[in-house]
Design an enzyme around this catalytic site. Structure first.
Site, short mmCIF file in Angstrom:
data_model
loop_
_atom_site.label_atom_id
_atom_site.label_comp_id
_atom_site.label_asym_id
_atom_site.label_seq_id
_atom_site.Cartn_x
_atom_site.Cartn_y
_atom_site.Cartn_z
N GLU A 44 73.80 -25.27 -1.21
CA GLU A 44 75.06 -25.83 -0.73
C GLU A 44 74.70 -27.10 0.05
OE1 GLU A 44 77.46 -23.28 1.77
OE2 GLU A 44 78.91 -24.90 2.09
N ARG A 269 64.27 -12.95 1.23
CA ARG A 269 64.19 -14.31 1.74
C ARG A 269 62.94 -14.46 2.59
NH1 ARG A 269 69.08 -16.11 3.19
NH2 ARG A 269 68.37 -17.67 4.65
N LYS A 279 70.15 -23.12 7.86
CA LYS A 279 70.70 -24.47 7.98
C LYS A 279 71.67 -24.59 9.15
CE LYS A 279 71.80 -24.61 3.66
NZ LYS A 279 72.44 -24.92 2.39
P1 ATP Z 1 70.93 -21.10 5.01
O1 ATP Z 1 71.28 -19.76 5.59
O2 ATP Z 1 69.70 -21.69 5.59
O3 ATP Z 1 72.07 -22.05 4.96
P2 ATP Z 1 71.56 -20.48 2.38
O4 ATP Z 1 71.08 -19.33 1.60
O5 ATP Z 1 72.96 -20.42 2.84
O6 ATP Z 1 70.55 -20.76 3.53
P3 ATP Z 1 71.84 -22.24 0.22
O7 ATP Z 1 71.96 -23.72 0.22
O8 ATP Z 1 73.01 -21.45 -0.17
O9 ATP Z 1 71.36 -21.84 1.65
O10 ATP Z 1 70.55 -21.77 -0.58
C1 ATP Z 1 70.15 -22.25 -1.83
C2 ATP Z 1 69.18 -21.26 -2.40
O11 ATP Z 1 68.05 -21.12 -1.55
C3 ATP Z 1 69.83 -19.89 -2.51
O12 ATP Z 1 69.54 -19.35 -3.77
C4 ATP Z 1 69.20 -19.11 -1.40
O13 ATP Z 1 69.13 -17.77 -1.73
C5 ATP Z 1 67.83 -19.76 -1.27
N1 ATP Z 1 67.31 -19.60 0.09
C6 ATP Z 1 67.87 -20.00 1.23
N2 ATP Z 1 67.15 -19.62 2.29
C7 ATP Z 1 66.08 -18.94 1.80
C8 ATP Z 1 64.96 -18.27 2.39
N3 ATP Z 1 64.78 -18.21 3.71
N4 ATP Z 1 64.07 -17.69 1.56
C9 ATP Z 1 64.23 -17.75 0.23
N5 ATP Z 1 65.26 -18.35 -0.38
C10 ATP Z 1 66.18 -18.94 0.39
MG MG Z 2 74.57 -20.34 1.51
#
Ligand code: ATP
Ligand code: MG
Length: 569
Positions: A44, A269, A279
């Protein structure tokens, strides 16, 4: 009964295939997807990518590479109030920097019209309805884990009426939040995601790509799987918290005329000690000026780590080491630091820098004479060559390399004792000079003119080796010594009611201003890594360095304790 001992280090662990590879193998063996493997990385654009995303990128792009498939970059941009073009640009730059090239670039917003048509399809087939409950009422009616939900009074609305209302929602007839479109699934399901989830909300927010074309936006769950299907993704890999969304993911695919049938697979994760990977929280650090920006070298963002001197190869090696599993765990930050040390040890040019300088006068070395020594740029890489290093009568050494009263086993400089200046000569300390306050300001030494290149005039062994810089030739540059941004191993593990930022490390940045550096560093190209011998790995900062005036960031300390280093010749 005997048990096998667990392997003692990562390196000894037998490399085995992880469960996602096994799942894909099984799908291919079963003849699914005509033998195609297609993944996607779906960020995102509401912040900069961090180390957790690197794990996901390496996994998704790595699988595509391994199986001869494809991997798309998809921006999951269904939440316009938090998304920005700046984030879109940084994400593309970071994925490319990490070493991956996507096959196709998509935005969820590319599919807004298709998603809207899918929503109409669900209404027409009796599987979705327009609900007039307010957002608060919707959550109240949804119940809780141990309390079943109750149906909205609008649940049995005729499809024709819902269709009309939905079209008028799109046309902008109703205020924000006045109505939602909901799937008609099961209000008493034990899985709260299946209790008539909201599919569309009314939201007048400017979208970074579609502008003001839409005033209704699809929810993440309604967009994600359908975008996967439209892009013909075969394996939609996401983190474990989405496991409970999988029944809904599959429900949509079962009830819509989608062109392909993707499959969601969840993995754990990444968590790293002393590090926050979210983020939302990283944005808070930026907004509250606790760090100097998304690319502050203390940030676990890819842009921060790049500025800190981390290499793409080190991050890929790290992701390879930690593996992919289905249970949550926390990786020791040491594993990350060792990954960058291992990589930089192979590639970084060696130079000398004295952080806490003490003057040494070599009294039997002729005044005004300069001797140019061929210094090895990288003992690990013969192709890195040598550089001319000036030696003169006055040199700087580090204060820590001199002890007036040395403890037993101290091999550095002390009165009457001999030490080797790396690449140059052996010196003996003859006299210690002090200023009026009694502070040591100068050491007077003599050198053995026959001690070049590891030799000595009479074959005696000199154990200690220290680094130095010729005073006449030295340059100065600010050095930034970074430490963990958080002082606690599990930073966001704070008691209830306590700010999650309570564990910030007040000493995460120390600036050293009086350091004396080898003159060859004057022209260090921003972004170039070095090993400051016996001190650590440093990178010329890509943002604050100016031509002829570099600023250096410490990437990592050396793993080696100096006791080990002093044995080197
Ligand atoms: P955040 O909570 O940091 O915003 P998010 O999962 O909401 O992380 P996205 O932009 O939706 O962020 O993530 C893009 C991809 O990266 C998704 O498939 C998510 O599962 C993966 N991802 C995000 N954080 C991690 C992590 N700590 N370990 C492994 N994969 C991750
Ligand atoms: Mg997300």
């Amino acid at each position: 009964m005997s048990h096998d001992n667990p392997p003692s280090t990562e390196a000894e662990k037998p490399r085995s295939r992880h469960f996602v590879q096994d799942e894909i193998d099984a799908d291919l063996a079963a003849g699914k997807n005509e033998g195609r493997v297609q993944t996607r990385f779906p960020p995102e654009p509401n912040g900069y990518l961090h180390l957790g995303h690197a794990k996901s990128i390496c996994l998704n792009f790595g699988l595509a590479r391994e199986f001869g498939g494809k991997c798309n970059l998809r921006f999951d941009d269904t939440n316009p109030s938090k998304e920005e073009q700046e984030y879109v640009d940084s994400i593309q730059a970071d994925v490319a920097w990490l070493g991956f090239q996507w096959d196709a670039l998509f935005y969820a917003s590319d599919f807004f019209e298709e998603l809207y048509q899918y929503a109409e399809h669900l209404i027409r087939t009796g599987f979705a309805y327009v609900d007039d409950l307010t957002p608060d009422q919707v959550s109240e009616y949804r119940g809780s884990l141990d309390k079943p939900g109750k149906p909205s009074p609008f649940r049995e609305r005729a499809p024709a009426e819902s269709l009309d209302l939905f079209r008028r929602m799109r046309a902008g007839e109703f205020p924000d939040g006045a109505r939602t479109l909901r799937a008609k699934i099961d209000m008493s399901s034990p899985n709260p995601n299946l209790r008539d989830p909201v599919l569309y909300r009314i939201l007048r927010a400017h979208h970074h790509r579609t502008g003001d074309a839409w005033c209704i936006y699809p929810m993440y769950d309604f967009a994600h799987g359908q975008c996967d299907a439209l892009e013909k993704i075969t394996h939609s890999i996401c983190t474990l918290e989405f496991e409970i969304h999988r029944p809904l993911y599959d429900w949509f695919l079962d009830h819509l005329p989608v062109p392909s049938r993707p499959r969601q697979i969840e993995f754990a994760r990444l968590n790293v000690t002393y590090t926050v990977l979210s983020k939302r929280k990283l944005l808070e650090l930026v907004k509250s000026n606790i760090v100097a920006g998304w690319d502050d070298p203390r940030m676990p963002t890819l842009s921060g780590m790049r500025r800190r001197g981390y290499t793409p190869a080190a991050l890929r090696a790290f992701c390879d080491t930690i593996g992919v599993a289905r249970f949550n765990s926390t990786v020791d930050k040491l594993v990350l630091e060792n990954a960058v040390r291992d990589d930089l040890n192979k590639t970084a040019l060696r130079v000398m820098a004295v952080l806490n300088p003490l003057k040494v006068t070599v009294e039997n070395f002729p005044e005004g004479k300069v001797e140019w020594i061929d210094a090895v740029n990288n003992p690990e890489d013969a192709t890195a060559g040598t550089r001319p290093l000036p030696f003169s009568r006055t040199v700087w050494i580090d204060r820590d390399d001199f002890r007036e009263d040395p403890p037993k086993g101290y091999f550095r400089l002390s009165p009457g004792k001999e030490v080797r200046l790396r690449y140059a000569y052996c010196i003996v300390c003859k006299e210690v000079r002090r200023d009026a306050r009694g502070e040591i300001v100068e050491l007077v030494c003599t050198y053995d003119p026959q001690s070049a290149r590891g030799a000595t005039s009479d074959g005696r062994k000199v154990k200690g080796v220290i680094h130095w810089v010729s005073a006449e030739h030295a340059m100065e540059a600010p050095l930034r010594l970074y430490d963990h941004l958080f002082a606690a191993e599990h930073p966001d593990d704070v008691p209830e009611g306590v700010d999650w930022k309570a564990n910030l490390n007040p000493k995460s940045l120390e600036i050293v201003s009086g350091a004396k550096l080898e003159a060859s560093l004057k022209d260090a190209k921003p972004g170039t890594q070095f090993q400051f011998e016996r001190v650590g790995y440093f990178v010329a900062d890509a943002v604050d360095s100016r031509p002829g005036a570099p600023v250096f960031n410490r990437t990592a300390t050396l793993r080696d304790t100096w006791a080990k280093l002093e044995k080197r010749g």
